[in-house]
Design a protein around this motif. Sequence first.
Motif, short mmCIF file in Angstrom:
data_model
loop_
_atom_site.label_atom_id
_atom_site.label_comp_id
_atom_site.label_asym_id
_atom_site.label_seq_id
_atom_site.Cartn_x
_atom_site.Cartn_y
_atom_site.Cartn_z
N VAL A 34 15.87 70.41 108.34
CA VAL A 34 16.58 69.54 109.17
C VAL A 34 17.32 68.39 108.18
CG1 VAL A 34 16.32 67.82 111.05
CG2 VAL A 34 15.28 70.23 111.39
N ARG A 35 16.50 67.68 107.50
CA ARG A 35 16.65 66.60 106.71
C ARG A 35 18.23 67.10 105.78
NH1 ARG A 35 11.58 65.61 105.62
NH2 ARG A 35 11.72 66.36 103.41
N LEU A 36 18.05 68.25 105.36
CA LEU A 36 19.13 68.57 104.32
C LEU A 36 20.43 68.76 105.48
CD1 LEU A 36 20.67 69.46 101.89
CD2 LEU A 36 19.48 71.76 101.99
N VAL A 37 20.24 69.51 106.44
CA VAL A 37 21.57 69.92 107.49
C VAL A 37 22.05 68.57 107.85
CG1 VAL A 37 22.23 70.76 109.31
CG2 VAL A 37 20.58 72.03 108.04
N ASN A 38 21.42 67.53 108.11
CA ASN A 38 22.02 66.34 108.39
C ASN A 38 22.43 65.19 107.72
OD1 ASN A 38 21.28 67.40 111.13
ND2 ASN A 38 19.37 66.23 111.59
N THR A 39 22.51 65.69 106.22
CA THR A 39 23.17 64.85 105.45
C THR A 39 24.40 64.79 105.48
OG1 THR A 39 23.13 66.61 103.75
CG2 THR A 39 21.22 65.01 103.77
N GLU A 40 25.14 65.98 106.12
CA GLU A 40 26.49 66.09 106.69
C GLU A 40 26.87 65.93 108.02
OE1 GLU A 40 30.21 69.22 105.33
OE2 GLU A 40 28.23 69.97 105.80
N GLU A 41 28.05 65.29 108.32
CA GLU A 41 28.39 65.34 109.70
C GLU A 41 29.72 65.76 109.82
OE1 GLU A 41 27.31 61.55 112.15
OE2 GLU A 41 26.86 61.10 110.22
N PRO A 42 30.21 67.20 110.03
CA PRO A 42 31.38 67.55 109.78
C PRO A 42 32.62 67.04 110.72
CG PRO A 42 29.55 69.30 109.93
CD PRO A 42 29.23 68.08 110.24
N ALA A 43 32.09 66.90 111.96
CA ALA A 43 33.00 66.29 113.02
C ALA A 43 33.69 64.95 112.54
CB ALA A 43 32.55 66.46 114.37
N ARG A 44 32.90 64.21 111.56
CA ARG A 44 33.25 62.85 111.36
C ARG A 44 33.63 62.76 109.82
NH1 ARG A 44 28.31 61.14 114.39
NH2 ARG A 44 28.99 59.80 116.14
N SER A 45 33.69 63.99 109.30
CA SER A 45 34.15 64.06 107.57
C SER A 45 33.10 63.10 106.81
CB SER A 45 35.48 63.64 107.81
OG SER A 45 36.33 64.71 108.22
N LYS A 46 32.04 63.17 107.29
CA LYS A 46 31.00 62.52 106.58
C LYS A 46 29.85 63.03 105.72
CE LYS A 46 31.06 58.06 109.43
NZ LYS A 46 29.99 57.43 110.24
N ASP A 47 29.72 62.85 104.39
CA ASP A 47 28.95 63.76 103.76
C ASP A 47 28.07 62.48 102.86
OD1 ASP A 47 27.39 65.11 102.18
OD2 ASP A 47 29.04 66.65 101.52
N SER A 48 26.62 62.44 102.87
CA SER A 48 25.80 61.49 102.13
C SER A 48 25.27 62.25 101.04
CB SER A 48 24.87 60.92 103.05
OG SER A 48 23.90 61.86 103.52
N ARG A 56 22.76 73.79 102.17
CA ARG A 56 22.88 73.16 103.40
C ARG A 56 24.01 74.00 104.45
NH1 ARG A 56 25.89 67.59 102.89
NH2 ARG A 56 27.51 69.06 102.38
N ALA A 57 25.08 74.42 103.90
CA ALA A 57 26.09 75.27 104.67
C ALA A 57 25.36 76.43 105.29
CB ALA A 57 27.14 75.68 103.80
N ARG A 58 24.40 77.08 104.49
CA ARG A 58 23.81 78.11 105.15
C ARG A 58 22.66 78.02 105.99
NH1 ARG A 58 22.11 81.74 99.59
NH2 ARG A 58 21.35 83.22 101.26
N LEU A 59 22.12 76.71 105.77
CA LEU A 59 21.00 76.49 106.85
C LEU A 59 21.62 75.99 108.12
CD1 LEU A 59 18.42 74.18 104.73
CD2 LEU A 59 18.17 76.39 105.71
N ARG A 60 22.85 75.47 107.81
CA ARG A 60 23.48 74.97 109.23
C ARG A 60 23.75 76.13 109.99
NH1 ARG A 60 25.99 71.14 112.06
NH2 ARG A 60 25.28 69.26 110.72
N ALA A 61 24.47 77.39 109.22
CA ALA A 61 24.89 78.40 109.85
C ALA A 61 23.46 79.03 110.72
CB ALA A 61 25.20 79.24 108.86
#
Length: 212
Positions: free
Chosen positions: A11-25, A58-63
């Motif tokens: 969960v922590r890794l997936v949520n480092t990115e907000e695709p809809a807001r174009s944010k990536d920490s 992260r991309a694979r976990l979000r999938a």
Amino acid sequence: MELAYYSDYAVRLVNTEEPARSKDSLISVEAVRELFGASSQMARRVTDSDVTRFRAVRARLRAVFTAADEGDHTGAVDLLNSLLLEFPVSPQISGHDYLDDEGRPRWHMHLADHPSNATAGYAAIAAMGLAFHLTEFGADRFGLCQAAPCRNAYLDTSTNRSRRYCSDRCATRANVAAYRARKRQEAERADLAEPTGLTAETSHASTTPIDR
């Protein structure tokens, strides 16, 4: 340490990115190390190469979360199994930090740090944590926040499987938006129900036959 605890790594890794807001920490070694926590030995082994590798994991976990959120539980399991095959874990029995009333270790399962690199170690822990969570509670416990445009991942631990948001903040924001939408609809219906502007006399005159 309970094995289900490791699902928080995903969960922590997936949520480092907000695709809809174009944010990536997840943009630096320091950001990757923060995912492990300050006390992790593996965090000290993070290199610049791990930043790119972490993003791929992260991309694979979000999938996995996306498939589960869309009701494709078999697809979520297949995606998770591919991660488990690629990043195997090394389980160990541990008793550190947990003592009973008589000072004896409380033995429990622990996932050992992966020997190769930081990404492999983190991915193995995250995938195994999700696997235990899925087999214990079901794939329908994997969700993506419904408060657009958030879409953060979360694990539903509610008793009635009713969670829809990643946080209280998003839940409040969604409820306020829904309330305002209802008020707008009520106002629009009220406007449509108002008289057209004709007076009673005008209306009566228009319906009275003209004598010839």
